[in-house]
Scaffold this motif. Structure first.
Motif, PDB file in Angstrom:
ATOM      1  N   GLY A   1       0.888  -1.177   0.118  1.00  0.00           N
ATOM      2  CA  GLY A   1       0.083   0.099   0.031  1.00  0.00           C
ATOM      3  C   GLY A   1       0.754   1.287  -0.002  1.00  0.00           C
ATOM      4  O   GLY A   1       0.592   2.232  -0.861  1.00  0.00           O
ATOM      5  N   LYS A   2       1.917   1.112   0.508  1.00  0.00           N
ATOM      6  CA  LYS A   2       2.736   2.503   0.873  1.00  0.00           C
ATOM      7  C   LYS A   2       3.323   2.429  -0.478  1.00  0.00           C
ATOM      8  O   LYS A   2       3.652   3.661  -0.834  1.00  0.00           O
ATOM      9  CB  LYS A   2       3.777   2.382   2.111  1.00  0.00           C
ATOM     10  N   LEU A   3       3.841   1.542  -0.957  1.00  0.00           N
ATOM     11  CA  LEU A   3       4.749   1.571  -2.272  1.00  0.00           C
ATOM     12  C   LEU A   3       3.812   2.108  -3.248  1.00  0.00           C
ATOM     13  O   LEU A   3       4.336   2.965  -3.973  1.00  0.00           O
ATOM     14  CB  LEU A   3       5.254   0.340  -2.663  1.00  0.00           C
ATOM     15  N   CYS A   4       2.608   1.647  -3.487  1.00  0.00           N
ATOM     16  CA  CYS A   4       1.679   2.325  -4.368  1.00  0.00           C
ATOM     17  C   CYS A   4       1.536   3.739  -4.391  1.00  0.00           C
ATOM     18  O   CYS A   4       1.580   4.379  -5.267  1.00  0.00           O
ATOM     19  CB  CYS A   4       0.093   1.706  -4.276  1.00  0.00           C
ATOM     20  N   ASN A   5       1.635   4.262  -3.247  1.00  0.00           N
ATOM     21  CA  ASN A   5       1.509   5.622  -2.832  1.00  0.00           C
ATOM     22  C   ASN A   5       2.796   6.540  -3.123  1.00  0.00           C
ATOM     23  O   ASN A   5       2.701   7.423  -3.775  1.00  0.00           O
ATOM     24  CB  ASN A   5       1.073   6.193  -1.297  1.00  0.00           C
ATOM     25  N   ALA A   6       4.014   5.781  -2.918  1.00  0.00           N
ATOM     26  CA  ALA A   6       5.176   6.521  -3.277  1.00  0.00           C
ATOM     27  C   ALA A   6       5.426   6.408  -4.763  1.00  0.00           C
ATOM     28  O   ALA A   6       5.844   7.429  -5.582  1.00  0.00           O
ATOM     29  CB  ALA A   6       6.435   5.428  -2.707  1.00  0.00           C
ATOM     30  N   LEU A   7       5.038   5.317  -5.467  1.00  0.00           N
ATOM     31  CA  LEU A   7       5.038   5.391  -7.030  1.00  0.00           C
ATOM     32  C   LEU A   7       4.159   6.466  -7.646  1.00  0.00           C
ATOM     33  O   LEU A   7       4.415   7.124  -8.734  1.00  0.00           O
ATOM     34  CB  LEU A   7       4.378   3.996  -7.335  1.00  0.00           C
ATOM     35  N   ALA A   8       2.870   6.508  -6.954  1.00  0.00           N
ATOM     36  CA  ALA A   8       2.143   7.736  -7.646  1.00  0.00           C
ATOM     37  C   ALA A   8       2.399   9.202  -7.545  1.00  0.00           C
ATOM     38  O   ALA A   8       1.839  10.187  -8.007  1.00  0.00           O
ATOM     39  CB  ALA A   8       0.919   7.373  -7.091  1.00  0.00           C
ATOM     40  N   MET A   9       3.411   9.377  -6.699  1.00  0.00           N
ATOM     41  CA  MET A   9       3.846  10.771  -6.465  1.00  0.00           C
ATOM     42  C   MET A   9       4.909  11.306  -7.416  1.00  0.00           C
ATOM     43  O   MET A   9       5.190  12.415  -7.492  1.00  0.00           O
ATOM     44  CB  MET A   9       4.730  10.788  -5.156  1.00  0.00           C
ATOM     45  N   HIS A  10       5.081  10.439  -8.563  1.00  0.00           N
ATOM     46  CA  HIS A  10       6.055  11.132  -9.666  1.00  0.00           C
ATOM     47  C   HIS A  10       5.382  12.414 -10.204  1.00  0.00           C
ATOM     48  O   HIS A  10       4.112  12.445 -10.605  1.00  0.00           O
ATOM     49  CB  HIS A  10       6.357  10.197 -10.803  1.00  0.00           C
ATOM     50  N   PRO A  11       6.132  13.348 -10.373  1.00  0.00           N
ATOM     51  CA  PRO A  11       5.435  14.796 -11.057  1.00  0.00           C
ATOM     52  C   PRO A  11       4.883  14.725 -12.361  1.00  0.00           C
ATOM     53  O   PRO A  11       4.142  15.485 -12.660  1.00  0.00           O
ATOM     54  CB  PRO A  11       6.734  15.603 -11.050  1.00  0.00           C
TER      55      PRO A  11
END
Length: 624
Positions: free
Chosen positions: A385-395
């Motif tokens: 779950g945390k990895l999904c959020n981190a991946l989605a933060m790309h500008p």
């Protein structure tokens, strides 16, 4: 040379072949005019270099060094494709490259990502995605027949007699012809007259070598086929192409991030309010596959996904990736027999897996066990779950959460997506990828019936105080992760149930009992007796997710074809990963991004066929 080992292992090269490390790397770069061609690439562009023999990797490292020095400052990708009939072991590769200190920064990263000696296609993602190496272990003529690419430049190496038998057969130049487009260049700094004749016959018009350091036997040619075009291949996508990804689970977030790294604008859409809110939102997820006794295409795909995901999470997982190692326990008579046959019929490098006794398994996992099993040293567990959020933060990723798609319409070369949220404008994109798990069939435009099914899976959160926690992942009838969390609140995730006909979205006490009973049967000494029959399961917490699987239990990843077998332009499908999504998703996201961008593909054609979307239509039911 030793006899060929059983699959999937491959015979390594003898280090003596590579004693001379004075490959003409700079000649390849200068003759192909790579500095100027690298600098001219547009945003989201790619350049493809191919060579016929990887040897010690010096040519690749030199090309990478030139890319670093002369490549564009904006997002673009260097693809390098090479083959090795008998690759060097990691240890021998390190010995050879240690003699080239000027390439140390590049060789260190290559060695850290160098694949195990397994025959087949390996994709290495380097320098944060700016460099992609497709390395094929096996007979090079067979190898190149498996992959899809068109080169912009070739490094042609005649090779040593021990490695290539000193010949330049017509078969080799025919393969080079097949994977070239008009204007492709080829450099052969040291070539025989026979080679030059064969290359010219294959369509490479020889050019004058003006470089002062070119050798008399150097060959430089430009591909100008006299009869007909090269075979049709995917064309690189136009700069400025936009992509809409529907579904922000692990598959959608990995794909969106992959495309964004390559320079594309991505809109990530999900009905939930955050990424990783559905099946990918568990606190912990074990990263493993169950390899088949027979080494067939299904096993090859699983193994490719396993090794790629291990490299991916090691490079990009950060603190969310926990490489503890993983034990597949021989927990029953049936599983013991299956593992025995697996070991007898296959040969895997020990850095991929090895069979371990009960005593060694207990040492590796720190747990009291009833049997040994298969130890996977490069596996572990993830916080998905945390990895999904981190991946989605790309500008370059525009997130539109809390939005459901009500309609998808294709107009020209664009798709228009209507949303339920009136505050959000409609989405327009050149490409659309549906990766919404078990909800994907509801989003496919038109009518038709598809061979997908949703399987409920409930995990149980087991507080550390209630059970002994292993130091590595243990899996069998269930998986058990090491306890994790804040002091005093540490817990392990166990699971998951496999409820084919249950649609209950909330955790149930009976599913908790089922998980505990299965875990107790697998590792009886780790749980207090009678836990499943006590009132404890009523007080446990957990989580429910619905896996999406297919009729043949193989994922779906590729362009969407309607029921008549016609490709729907600009529409892709990426789902059906089942219970192994954390392992399959990184490689398949890479493969999907290759297809969408028109870049060289990470999977051979034989495995790509297994993922084709057309097989998901129910027989005799056509889409309109």
């Amino acid at each position: 040379m030793n006899p060929s080992p059983a699959p999937p292992a491959i015979t390594p090269a003898e280090l003596g072949w590579f004693d001379d490390v004075s490959e003409s790397s700079q000649a390849y770069i200068k003759l192909n005019d790579l500095p100027a061609r690298f600098a001219a690439l547009p945003e989201a562009g790619c350049f493809v270099v191919a060579e016929n023999s990887f040897r010690s990797g010096l040519n690749f490292l030199a090309a990478w060094q030139a890319w670093r020095a002369f490549g564009p400052s904006h997002s673009a990708t260097l693809h390098f494709i090479s083959a090795a009939r008998c690759p060097l072991s990691r240890q021998d590769l390190e010995k050879v490259l240690s003699r080239r200190p000027e390439l140390r920064e590049f060789s260190d990263e290559l060695i850290a990502n160098y694949p195990a000696l397994i025959r087949g296609t390996h994709r290495l993602v380097l320098e944060g995605g700016r460099v992609r190496l497709t390395l094929i272990f096996g007979a090079r003529h067979e190898a190149y027949d498996t992959v899809s690419f068109l080169a912009d430049a070739w490094f042609f190496n005649v090779g040593s007699p021990a490695e290539s038998r000193g010949a330049c057969p017509e078969e080799t130049t025919n393969h080079i012809h097949k994977f070239s487009r008009p204007g492709t260049t080829l450099a052969a700094p040291q070539s025989t007259q026979a080679c030059q004749i064969a290359l010219e016959k294959a369509g490479f018009l020889k050019q004058a070598c003006n470089s002062l350091d070119s050798q008399p036997d150097s060959f430089y040619g430009i591909f100008q086929p006299g009869k007909g075009p090269s075979p049709a291949q995917s064309k690189p996508a136009e700069p400025g192409m936009s992509v809409a990804v529907i579904g922000a689970g692990i598959a959608g977030c990995l794909l969106a991030n992959n495309l964004a790294q390559r320079g594309y604008s991505v809109t990530l859409v999900d009905a939930a309010d955050d990424a990783g809110s559905a099946a990918s939102g568990n606190l912990q997820g074990a990263m493993y596959v169950k390899l088949g006794v027979e080494f067939n295409h299904q096993t090859e795909l699983a193994l490719s996904a396993l090794t790629f995901s291990q490299r991916f999470y090691s490079n990009q997982g950060g603190p969310l990736w926990h490489p503890t190692g993983l034990l597949q326990l021989a927990w029953s008579d049936g599983e013991q027999d299956r593992q025995r046959r697996f070991i007898e019929r296959n040969q895997y490098p020990k850095d991929v897996l090895r069979q371990v006794s009960r005593e060694e398994a207990e040492t590796l996992t720190g747990a009291a066990l009833e049997s040994g099993g298969l130890w996977f040293p490069g596996s572990g567990w993830l916080e998905p779950g945390k990895l999904c959020n981190a991946l989605a933060m790309h500008p370059r990723i525009h997130k539109m959460f809390g939005c459901s798609i009500t309609k998808m319409v294709a107009t020209g070369d664009q798709w228009r997506l209507a949303l339920t949220n009136n505050d959000s404008p409609n989405i327009q994109a050149n490409r659309v990828v549906i990766c919404a798990g078990h909800l994907s069939p509801l989003l496919i435009p038109g009518s038709g019936a598809f061979r997908f099914k949703a399987i409920r899976g409930q995990v149980t959160h087991l507080p550390e105080a209630l059970a002994a926690s292993p130091s590595a992942v243990i899996c069998g009838a269930r998986y058990l992760n090491p306890a994790h969390g804040l002091e005093g609140q540490r817990q392990a995730v166990i699971g998951a149930t496999f409820d084919l006909h249950d649609r209950e979205p909330e955790p149930t006490t009976e599913s908790h009992r089922e998980n505990i009973r299965a875990l107790s049967a697998m590792v009886p000494q780790m749980l207090p007796p009678g836990m499943a029959s006590s009132d404890l399961p009523e007080r446990l917490t957990g989580r429910v997710g619905f896996r999406c699987t297919t009729h043949d239990y193989q994922p779906v990843a590729g362009p969407f074809y309607d029921g008549s077998g016609v490709a729907v332009s600009g529409l892709y499908l990426f789902t059906g990963l089942g219970s192994k999504g954390l392992t399959y998703a990184p490689l398949l996201a890479e493969f999907m991004a290759d297809q969408i961008s028109g870049q060289p593909t990470a999977l051979p054609r034989s495995l790509a066929k297994k993922l084709a979307t057309a097989r998901m239509h129910r027989p005799n039911v056509a889409s309109s």
